[in-house]
Design a protein around this motif. Structure first.
Motif, mmCIF file in Angstrom:
data_model
loop_
_atom_site.group_PDB
_atom_site.id
_atom_site.type_symbol
_atom_site.label_atom_id
_atom_site.label_comp_id
_atom_site.label_asym_id
_atom_site.label_seq_id
_atom_site.Cartn_x
_atom_site.Cartn_y
_atom_site.Cartn_z
ATOM 1 N N ALA A 51 0.829 -1.213 0.000
ATOM 2 C CA ALA A 51 0.000 0.000 0.000
ATOM 3 C C ALA A 51 0.859 1.257 0.000
ATOM 4 C CB ALA A 51 -0.935 0.001 1.213
ATOM 5 N N LEU A 73 2.257 2.098 -3.464
ATOM 6 C CA LEU A 73 1.279 2.522 -4.472
ATOM 7 C C LEU A 73 0.907 3.982 -4.272
ATOM 8 C CD1 LEU A 73 -1.100 -0.584 -4.263
ATOM 9 C CD2 LEU A 73 0.562 -0.073 -6.064
ATOM 10 N N ASN A 126 -2.339 5.405 2.065
ATOM 11 C CA ASN A 126 -1.989 4.040 2.474
ATOM 12 C C ASN A 126 -3.185 3.291 3.049
ATOM 13 O OD1 ASN A 126 0.632 4.735 1.806
ATOM 14 N ND2 ASN A 126 1.208 5.181 3.905
ATOM 15 N N ASN A 149 -5.481 2.212 0.344
ATOM 16 C CA ASN A 149 -4.896 1.113 -0.424
ATOM 17 C C ASN A 149 -5.027 -0.215 0.321
ATOM 18 O OD1 ASN A 149 -4.195 2.931 -2.411
ATOM 19 N ND2 ASN A 149 -2.079 3.116 -1.764
ATOM 20 N N GLN A 167 -7.251 -3.446 -0.878
ATOM 21 C CA GLN A 167 -6.636 -4.773 -1.012
ATOM 22 C C GLN A 167 -7.393 -5.827 -0.214
ATOM 23 O OE1 GLN A 167 -2.181 -5.143 -0.848
ATOM 24 N NE2 GLN A 167 -2.383 -2.987 -0.247
ATOM 25 N N SER A 171 -13.741 0.773 1.338
ATOM 26 C CA SER A 171 -13.368 2.167 1.070
ATOM 27 C C SER A 171 -14.432 3.136 1.561
ATOM 28 C CB SER A 171 -13.153 2.380 -0.434
ATOM 29 O OG SER A 171 -12.153 1.521 -0.912
#
Length: 189
Positions: free
Chosen positions: A56, A59, A63, A66, A70, A85
């Motif tokens: 994360a 990317l 964080n 991410n 995932q 999210s």
């Protein structure tokens, strides 16, 4: 006998847990998320969480988001990624709108400035505390720890941008992990 597999949360549990993380984790969502996911819910081991968080951080984007994407995708595909999210950012977004309005109205008051400065210090402490707890629980080998310390120095002392640190240290981190995995296992104490 292999350890019991970690529980797989339902979609509702995933959403509600990330809603709680988002609402309670102000200034330290990653610290709170690790505590909830690893220690309370036991959905991941410390090692699994560190790996997900590591990816994360490499990317673009926040964080914590991410990680939520995932894990949501891992357990429930695209629906899980979206719900995790929404849970993570939905509640805090409503609170943030109210806080922005209040800051516009009262932000120049010395007491408000003092509260914001104190909150920032507490958030920094949470990040440092979480990092120390993860290092203590993971007990990385010296070569891997050395790469982590180099990243810390690159960020804190040299003030290098995150992409430079990640791209510059990734080969060393991969080599350190590969070399460490090839060493004979130490006997348990």
């Amino acid at each position: 006998m292999p350890p019991d597999p970690a529980p797989r949360p339902s979609l509702a549990k995933l959403f509600l847990t990330y809603l709680r993380i988002g609402l309670i984790g102000f200034g330290g969502v990653n610290a709170w998320a690790r505590r909830v996911i690893v220690e309370e819910e036991r959905w991941l081991s410390e090692q699994d969480y560190a790996e997900v968080l590591g990816l994360a951080q490499a990317l673009p984007g926040p964080n914590a988001l991410n990680v939520a994407i995932q894990l949501g995708e891992r357990w429930h595909g695209a629906r899980g990624a979206v719900l995790a999210s929404l849970g993570l950012f939905g509640g805090p977004m409503a609170v943030l709108v109210l806080m922005a309005w209040a800051h516009d109205r009262w932000g120049d008051l010395p007491l408000v400035r003092a509260v914001l400065a104190g909150t920032a210090a507490a958030a920094a402490g949470m990040v440092i505390g979480t990092a120390l707890k993860m290092v203590q629980n993971l007990r990385p080998a010296l070569p891997v720890l050395g790469v982590g310390i180099a990243a810390l120095l690159g960020a804190a002392v040299l003030r290098l941008p995150l992409p430079v640190i990640v791209l510059g240290l990734a080969p060393f981190g991969i080599a350190a992990a590969w070399w460490t995995d090839r060493l004979p296992a130490k006997p348990a104490r």
